[in-house]
Scaffold this motif. Structure first.
Motif, PDB file in Angstrom:
ATOM      1  N   MET A   1       4.534  -5.462 -24.222  1.00 47.88           N
ATOM      2  CA  MET A   1       4.153  -5.364 -22.824  1.00 47.88           C
ATOM      3  C   MET A   1       4.883  -4.160 -22.220  1.00 47.88           C
ATOM      4  SD  MET A   1       4.424  -8.152 -19.742  1.00 47.88           S
ATOM      5  CE  MET A   1       3.269  -9.273 -20.455  1.00 47.88           C
ATOM      6  N   SER A   2       4.134  -3.327 -21.520  1.00 46.80           N
ATOM      7  CA  SER A   2       4.710  -2.115 -20.949  1.00 46.80           C
ATOM      8  C   SER A   2       5.517  -2.429 -19.691  1.00 46.80           C
ATOM      9  CB  SER A   2       3.605  -1.122 -20.608  1.00 46.80           C
ATOM     10  OG  SER A   2       2.797  -1.635 -19.574  1.00 46.80           O
ATOM     11  N   ILE A   3       6.368  -1.492 -19.315  1.00 46.42           N
ATOM     12  CA  ILE A   3       7.194  -1.661 -18.119  1.00 46.42           C
ATOM     13  C   ILE A   3       6.320  -1.716 -16.869  1.00 46.42           C
ATOM     14  CG2 ILE A   3       7.650   0.801 -17.802  1.00 46.42           C
ATOM     15  CD1 ILE A   3      10.216  -1.947 -17.183  1.00 46.42           C
ATOM     16  N   SER A   4       5.177  -1.018 -16.874  1.00 45.49           N
ATOM     17  CA  SER A   4       4.297  -1.058 -15.708  1.00 45.49           C
ATOM     18  C   SER A   4       3.680  -2.449 -15.531  1.00 45.49           C
ATOM     19  CB  SER A   4       3.198  -0.006 -15.811  1.00 45.49           C
ATOM     20  OG  SER A   4       2.359  -0.244 -16.908  1.00 45.49           O
ATOM     21  N   ARG A   5       3.345  -3.111 -16.626  1.00 46.41           N
ATOM     22  CA  ARG A   5       2.812  -4.473 -16.520  1.00 46.41           C
ATOM     23  C   ARG A   5       3.890  -5.438 -16.047  1.00 46.41           C
ATOM     24  NH1 ARG A   5      -0.243  -6.339 -21.678  1.00 46.41           N
ATOM     25  NH2 ARG A   5      -0.637  -8.134 -20.357  1.00 46.41           N
ATOM     26  N   ILE A   6       5.116  -5.247 -16.507  1.00 44.07           N
ATOM     27  CA  ILE A   6       6.220  -6.089 -16.035  1.00 44.07           C
ATOM     28  C   ILE A   6       6.428  -5.890 -14.536  1.00 44.07           C
ATOM     29  CG2 ILE A   6       8.711  -6.462 -16.195  1.00 44.07           C
ATOM     30  CD1 ILE A   6       8.421  -5.699 -19.213  1.00 44.07           C
ATOM     31  N   MET A   7       6.366  -4.638 -14.085  1.00 44.84           N
ATOM     32  CA  MET A   7       6.516  -4.354 -12.652  1.00 44.84           C
ATOM     33  C   MET A   7       5.360  -4.949 -11.836  1.00 44.84           C
ATOM     34  SD  MET A   7       9.321  -2.894 -11.846  1.00 44.84           S
ATOM     35  CE  MET A   7       8.955  -2.234 -10.233  1.00 44.84           C
ATOM     36  N   LYS A   8       4.172  -4.971 -12.404  1.00 43.23           N
ATOM     37  CA  LYS A   8       3.044  -5.604 -11.711  1.00 43.23           C
ATOM     38  C   LYS A   8       3.281  -7.099 -11.556  1.00 43.23           C
ATOM     39  CE  LYS A   8      -0.275  -2.223 -13.223  1.00 43.23           C
ATOM     40  NZ  LYS A   8      -1.313  -1.901 -14.176  1.00 43.23           N
ATOM     41  N   TRP A   9       3.812  -7.728 -12.593  1.00 35.00           N
ATOM     42  CA  TRP A   9       4.148  -9.149 -12.491  1.00 35.00           C
ATOM     43  C   TRP A   9       5.209  -9.378 -11.411  1.00 35.00           C
ATOM     44  CZ3 TRP A   9       1.530 -13.137 -13.911  1.00 35.00           C
ATOM     45  CH2 TRP A   9       0.687 -13.087 -15.025  1.00 35.00           C
ATOM     46  N   ILE A  10       6.250  -8.558 -11.433  1.00 37.35           N
ATOM     47  CA  ILE A  10       7.339  -8.722 -10.464  1.00 37.35           C
ATOM     48  C   ILE A  10       6.832  -8.522  -9.041  1.00 37.35           C
ATOM     49  CG2 ILE A  10       9.499  -7.685  -9.627  1.00 37.35           C
ATOM     50  CD1 ILE A  10      10.166  -7.144 -12.628  1.00 37.35           C
ATOM     51  N   THR A  11       6.123  -7.423  -8.797  1.00 39.60           N
ATOM     52  CA  THR A  11       5.639  -7.164  -7.447  1.00 39.60           C
ATOM     53  C   THR A  11       4.583  -8.187  -7.026  1.00 39.60           C
ATOM     54  OG1 THR A  11       4.101  -5.501  -8.310  1.00 39.60           O
ATOM     55  CG2 THR A  11       6.195  -4.698  -7.424  1.00 39.60           C
ATOM     56  N   GLY A  12       3.773  -8.642  -7.972  1.00 42.32           N
ATOM     57  CA  GLY A  12       2.778  -9.672  -7.665  1.00 42.32           C
ATOM     58  C   GLY A  12       3.419 -10.979  -7.246  1.00 42.32           C
ATOM     59  N   ILE A  13       4.469 -11.362  -7.945  1.00 42.12           N
ATOM     60  CA  ILE A  13       5.186 -12.602  -7.586  1.00 42.12           C
ATOM     61  C   ILE A  13       5.883 -12.447  -6.246  1.00 42.12           C
ATOM     62  CG2 ILE A  13       7.128 -14.083  -8.235  1.00 42.12           C
ATOM     63  CD1 ILE A  13       6.221 -13.567 -11.203  1.00 42.12           C
ATOM     64  N   PHE A  14       6.497 -11.295  -6.002  1.00 40.63           N
ATOM     65  CA  PHE A  14       7.140 -11.048  -4.708  1.00 40.63           C
ATOM     66  C   PHE A  14       6.124 -11.090  -3.574  1.00 40.63           C
ATOM     67  CE2 PHE A  14      11.027  -8.444  -6.358  1.00 40.63           C
ATOM     68  CZ  PHE A  14      11.551  -9.600  -6.912  1.00 40.63           C
ATOM     69  N   GLU A  15       4.961 -10.469  -3.801  1.00 41.22           N
ATOM     70  CA  GLU A  15       3.906 -10.486  -2.772  1.00 41.22           C
ATOM     71  C   GLU A  15       3.429 -11.915  -2.515  1.00 41.22           C
ATOM     72  OE1 GLU A  15       2.665  -8.310  -0.703  1.00 41.22           O
ATOM     73  OE2 GLU A  15       3.583  -6.494  -1.484  1.00 41.22           O
ATOM     74  N   ALA A  16       3.312 -12.708  -3.572  1.00 40.67           N
ATOM     75  CA  ALA A  16       2.901 -14.101  -3.403  1.00 40.67           C
ATOM     76  C   ALA A  16       3.929 -14.877  -2.575  1.00 40.67           C
ATOM     77  CB  ALA A  16       2.692 -14.759  -4.759  1.00 40.67           C
ATOM     78  N   CYS A  17       5.193 -14.592  -2.789  1.00 43.92           N
ATOM     79  CA  CYS A  17       6.238 -15.260  -1.990  1.00 43.92           C
ATOM     80  C   CYS A  17       6.167 -14.837  -0.524  1.00 43.92           C
ATOM     81  CB  CYS A  17       7.615 -14.942  -2.554  1.00 43.92           C
ATOM     82  SG  CYS A  17       7.946 -15.686  -4.153  1.00 43.92           S
ATOM     83  N   LEU A  18       5.880 -13.565  -0.277  1.00 42.11           N
ATOM     84  CA  LEU A  18       5.751 -13.094   1.099  1.00 42.11           C
ATOM     85  C   LEU A  18       4.485 -13.629   1.762  1.00 42.11           C
ATOM     86  CD1 LEU A  18       6.916  -9.379   0.766  1.00 42.11           C
ATOM     87  CD2 LEU A  18       8.184 -11.292   1.768  1.00 42.11           C
ATOM     88  N   ALA A  19       3.529 -14.088   0.973  1.00 40.50           N
ATOM     89  CA  ALA A  19       2.278 -14.625   1.505  1.00 40.50           C
ATOM     90  C   ALA A  19       2.397 -16.084   1.935  1.00 40.50           C
ATOM     91  CB  ALA A  19       1.164 -14.477   0.476  1.00 40.50           C
ATOM     92  N   ILE A  20       3.514 -16.715   1.681  1.00 38.94           N
ATOM     93  CA  ILE A  20       3.697 -18.095   2.132  1.00 38.94           C
ATOM     94  C   ILE A  20       3.729 -18.061   3.658  1.00 38.94           C
ATOM     95  CG2 ILE A  20       5.221 -20.099   2.119  1.00 38.94           C
ATOM     96  CD1 ILE A  20       6.223 -19.097  -0.642  1.00 38.94           C
ATOM     97  N   PRO A  21       2.797 -18.766   4.323  1.00 40.18           N
ATOM     98  CA  PRO A  21       2.562 -18.573   5.752  1.00 40.18           C
ATOM     99  C   PRO A  21       3.788 -18.467   6.655  1.00 40.18           C
ATOM    100  CG  PRO A  21       0.955 -20.071   4.891  1.00 40.18           C
ATOM    101  CD  PRO A  21       1.907 -19.780   3.772  1.00 40.18           C
ATOM    102  N   VAL A  22       4.552 -19.469   6.824  1.00 37.22           N
ATOM    103  CA  VAL A  22       5.666 -19.410   7.783  1.00 37.22           C
ATOM    104  C   VAL A  22       6.928 -18.838   7.132  1.00 37.22           C
ATOM    105  CG1 VAL A  22       7.143 -20.810   9.282  1.00 37.22           C
ATOM    106  CG2 VAL A  22       4.718 -21.336   9.084  1.00 37.22           C
ATOM    107  N   ILE A  23       7.203 -19.255   5.930  1.00 32.40           N
ATOM    108  CA  ILE A  23       8.431 -18.851   5.246  1.00 32.40           C
ATOM    109  C   ILE A  23       8.457 -17.343   4.991  1.00 32.40           C
ATOM    110  CG2 ILE A  23       9.789 -19.132   3.139  1.00 32.40           C
ATOM    111  CD1 ILE A  23       8.661 -22.017   3.026  1.00 32.40           C
ATOM    112  N   GLY A  24       7.350 -16.784   4.501  1.00 38.39           N
ATOM    113  CA  GLY A  24       7.288 -15.354   4.240  1.00 38.39           C
ATOM    114  C   GLY A  24       7.475 -14.536   5.504  1.00 38.39           C
ATOM    115  N   GLY A  25       6.816 -14.941   6.572  1.00 34.96           N
ATOM    116  CA  GLY A  25       6.949 -14.232   7.847  1.00 34.96           C
ATOM    117  C   GLY A  25       8.355 -14.302   8.407  1.00 34.96           C
ATOM    118  N   LEU A  26       8.960 -15.494   8.343  1.00 36.18           N
ATOM    119  CA  LEU A  26      10.336 -15.627   8.828  1.00 36.18           C
ATOM    120  C   LEU A  26      11.314 -14.813   7.995  1.00 36.18           C
ATOM    121  CD1 LEU A  26      10.513 -19.426   9.743  1.00 36.18           C
ATOM    122  CD2 LEU A  26      10.523 -17.472  11.309  1.00 36.18           C
TER     123      LEU A  26
END
Length: 104
Positions: A1-26
Motif C-alpha cells: 500500500m502506497s503512502i498516498s493511500r495511507i494518507m487518504k485513509w487518515i484524512t478520510g477518517i479525520f474528515e468523518a470525525c469532523l462530520a459528526i454533527p455536534v461534536i465535530g463542530g464543537l
C-alpha cells in the motif's frame, strides 16, 4: 500500500470525525478553527503524494475545498461527509504505480 493511500485513509477518517454533527463542530470551534488549517495542510500533502503515485486526486481536491469552506455551519457538515466518503472510496483503489509494479 502506497503512502498516498495511507494518507487518504487518515484524512478520510479525520474528515468523518469532523462530520459528526455536534461534536465535530464543537471541536473545530473550540480549537479556534485550527483543525481546518491542519486538514488543509494534510489534504495538500495527500494531493502531492497522490499525484506522484498516479492515484485519484478527487478526494484531496474536495478536501482542500472543504477545508476552505467548512467554517460555514451546515455547508461544512455536508462537505465533511462528502469528503470523507470520497477519500475512503479512493483509498480503496490501488494507485497506477502499484498496478504497474505488480505483475502476475
Amino acid at each position: 500500500m502506497s503512502i498516498s493511500r495511507i494518507m487518504k485513509w487518515i484524512t478520510g477518517i479525520f474528515e468523518a470525525c469532523l462530520a459528526i454533527p455536534v461534536i465535530g463542530g464543537l471541536f473545530v470551534i473550540s480549537n479556534g478553527y485550527t483543525p481546518l488549517m491542519v486538514m488543509l495542510i494534510l489534504h495538500i500533502i495527500t494531493l502531492f503524494l497522490s499525484k506522484r503515485d498516479d492515484g485519484p486526486l478527487a478526494g484531496s481536491i474536495i478536501g482542500i475545498v472543504t477545508s476552505c469552506l467548512a467554517w460555514i455551519p451546515i455547508v461544512g457538515f455536508i462537505l465533511h461527509i462528502i469528503t470523507a466518503f470520497v477519500l475512503i472510496i479512493t483509498a480503496l483503489v490501488p494507485d497506477e504505480k502499484t498496478r504497474k509494479n505488480s505483475s502476475y
